[in-house]
Design an enzyme around this catalytic site. Structure first.
Site, PDB file in Angstrom:
ATOM      1  N   SER A  75      -3.423   0.379  14.664  1.00 51.06           N
ATOM      2  CA  SER A  75      -3.049   1.673  15.260  1.00 51.06           C
ATOM      3  C   SER A  75      -3.716   1.923  16.607  1.00 51.06           C
ATOM      4  O   SER A  75      -4.742   1.331  16.939  1.00 51.06           O
ATOM      5  CB  SER A  75      -3.418   2.802  14.297  1.00 51.06           C
ATOM      6  OG  SER A  75      -2.885   2.552  13.032  1.00 51.06           O
TER       7      SER A  75
HETATM    8  C1  SAM Z   1       0.044   1.391  11.044  1.00 49.13           C
HETATM    9  S1  SAM Z   1      -0.296   0.167   9.860  1.00 49.13           S
HETATM   10  C2  SAM Z   1      -1.955   0.505   9.382  1.00 49.13           C
HETATM   11  C3  SAM Z   1      -2.936   0.438  10.496  1.00 49.13           C
HETATM   12  C4  SAM Z   1      -4.331   0.249  10.050  1.00 49.13           C
HETATM   13  N1  SAM Z   1      -4.836   1.241   9.137  1.00 49.13           N
HETATM   14  C5  SAM Z   1      -5.310  -0.023  11.170  1.00 49.13           C
HETATM   15  O1  SAM Z   1      -6.447  -0.329  10.815  1.00 49.13           O
HETATM   16  O2  SAM Z   1      -4.973   0.055  12.360  1.00 49.13           O
HETATM   17  C6  SAM Z   1       0.584   0.753   8.463  1.00 49.13           C
HETATM   18  C7  SAM Z   1       0.471  -0.159   7.261  1.00 49.13           C
HETATM   19  O3  SAM Z   1       0.921   0.551   6.136  1.00 49.13           O
HETATM   20  C8  SAM Z   1       1.430  -0.393   5.235  1.00 49.13           C
HETATM   21  N2  SAM Z   1       2.219   0.301   4.213  1.00 49.13           N
HETATM   22  C9  SAM Z   1       3.468   0.839   4.297  1.00 49.13           C
HETATM   23  N3  SAM Z   1       3.819   1.377   3.127  1.00 49.13           N
HETATM   24  C10 SAM Z   1       2.776   1.225   2.285  1.00 49.13           C
HETATM   25  C11 SAM Z   1       2.542   1.583   0.933  1.00 49.13           C
HETATM   26  N4  SAM Z   1       3.456   2.213   0.208  1.00 49.13           N
HETATM   27  N5  SAM Z   1       1.354   1.251   0.403  1.00 49.13           N
HETATM   28  C12 SAM Z   1       0.406   0.592   1.110  1.00 49.13           C
HETATM   29  N6  SAM Z   1       0.591   0.218   2.400  1.00 49.13           N
HETATM   30  C13 SAM Z   1       1.754   0.539   2.972  1.00 49.13           C
HETATM   31  C14 SAM Z   1       2.220  -1.354   6.103  1.00 49.13           C
HETATM   32  O4  SAM Z   1       2.404  -2.612   5.469  1.00 49.13           O
HETATM   33  C15 SAM Z   1       1.315  -1.413   7.342  1.00 49.13           C
HETATM   34  O5  SAM Z   1       0.493  -2.557   7.309  1.00 49.13           O
END
Ligand code: SAM
Length: 392
Positions: A75
């Protein structure tokens, strides 16, 4: 927990510059959050980009699906900073992060300190595996990485003091509320009628109450909590409804070709002023609310019936830094709809352009006064408060 790999002196100086940039922009103000940003080597979590890109205030895309839609990223630092400030992590806290990139989990681990604990859950096994490897490399081997659907939280290590969701949610999963400690807080990017706000909610008894909100953008939740926006194509544009608006009537696809009406409200705003609070005000009060994009207007608030459509417009005001809000529409009932939309714009202005606050209750619970938006596992109540007075 120290900086590793690739030219650490250069990485450290770019990291310091990023922190200074975030502080002068006002996105980062807490000393503890700033210290965490200085400690965590972001470049370790994005090994495929240059150090300059790793320390720019920008999102780093990590994965797309077959349709080319971004499904995972590390992010943008300014959004991460805003959400960490909202989360107000205390030393010793147990924190659950939904959506892993590794980077934010490492920041959370810095903030929780030796007595705390961090678990991060990702639905995508590849992302979870990469987060595990990067966290180990950066010296955060004690962060628990779980592969699973974050809509179920992490019952094994619950309860948590803080839950930080880093994918856009459409609903507040009941598991998150159940897995919070009594004074717990959840920070979640919530999509609501076409806009996404990161909202910090405190658990109060059995419901959640918002403490702060900030606009943001994230990739969408997948899995059982994924939502489906309803796109209604028009001949020259489209309307977007939320999943819970299934029963709202849709206008005919040639509605824009029907005779037009328009009117102005007399309410002026700064040309650059974000109007998302007004949009939400309209969403809470106008039946058939949706978001309209057409040849001339993009993503503007609208209201539809089976035969008509009206939408918010702007016209240059005499003072060129300002615009006057108005309304345009088509179809046999557009005159009536237009009066209603203009009336709501004036009511928002007369109420001193209030700010929304939010409460979340379980489905079936008794709800407080306000506008209610039903989701699958929760019911959101929106209330309006006078804006906080500017500091002196
Ligand atoms: C924007 S990224 C996370 C960025 C991260 N927290 C960082 O350190 O920058 C969003 C993540 O959410 C995950 N995601 C989407 N739906 C999800 C769910 N239902 N449960 C867990 N992870 C999920 C995606 O696979 C993706 O890797």
């Amino acid at each position: 927990m120290t900086s590793v790999g690739r030219d650490s002196a250069r990485a450290e100086s770019l990291r310091t510059a990023l922190v200074q940039q975030l502080m002068s922009a006002g996105t980062l103000h807490g000393e503890r959050v700033a210290a965490a940003f200085l400690a965590v080597p972001r470049h370790v979590f994005v090994p495929h980009v240059s150090l300059e890109v790793a320390y720019a205030d920008d999102v780093v895309p990590m994965k797309q699906n077959e349709a080319g839609v971004l499904t995972s990223s590390v992010s943008q630092p300014s959004i991460v900073a805003l959400m960490l400030e909202q989360a107000a992590i205390r030393p010793g806290d147990r924190v659950l992060e939904i959506g892993s990139g590794g980077y934010n989990a490492a920041l959370l681990r810095e903030l929780t300190g030796p007595g705390g604990a961090v678990t991060t859950v990702d639905i995508d096994p590849e992302v979870a595996e990469r987060a595990r490897a990067s966290l180990d490399e950066a010296g955060y081997g004690d962060v628990a990485v779980v592969r699973g659907d974050g809509a179920f939280g992490d019952p094994e290590r619950a309860p948590y003091d803080r839950i930080v969701v880093t994918a856009t949610a459409w609903d507040i999963a009941s598991a998150w509320v159940r897995q919070l400690r009594p004074d717990g807080r959840i920070v979640v990017p919530l999509r609501l009628r076409g806009q996404t706000r990161s909202i910090a909610f405190d658990l109060v008894g059995e419901h959640l109450e918002s403490r702060s909100t900030t606009l943001c953008g994230f990739v969408s939740m997948q899995g059982v909590a994924a939502d489906y926006e309803r796109l209604v194509p028009l001949r020259e544009g489209r309307l977007t409804f939320d999943e819970d608006q299934e029963r709202e009537p849709r206008p005919r696809d040639d509605v824009l070709a029907l005779p037009a009406v328009q009117s102005l409200s007399g309410v002026e705003v700064d040309r650059e002023e974000p109007l998302l609070d007004l949009y939400l005000w309209l969403a809470c009060r106008l039946p058939g609310y949706c978001v309209f994009s057409g040849a001339e207007w993009s993503c503007v608030p609208a209201a539809a019936t089976a035969d008509s459509l009206v939408y918010l417009t702007t016209r240059a005001a005499l003072n060129e830094s300002r615009v006057e809000l108005g309304c345009g529409g088509h179809g046999p009932s557009s005159g009536e709809l237009l009066e209603r939309m203009i009336g709501e714009v004036r009511a928002w202005d007369a109420a001193d352009r209030p700010e929304p606050s939010f409460q979340v209750h379980a489905v079936g619970a008794e709800l407080p006064a306000g506008s209610h938006i039903a989701r699958r596992q929760s019911c959101l109540t929106v209330r309006w408060e006078a804006p906080a007075a500017a500091g002196c």
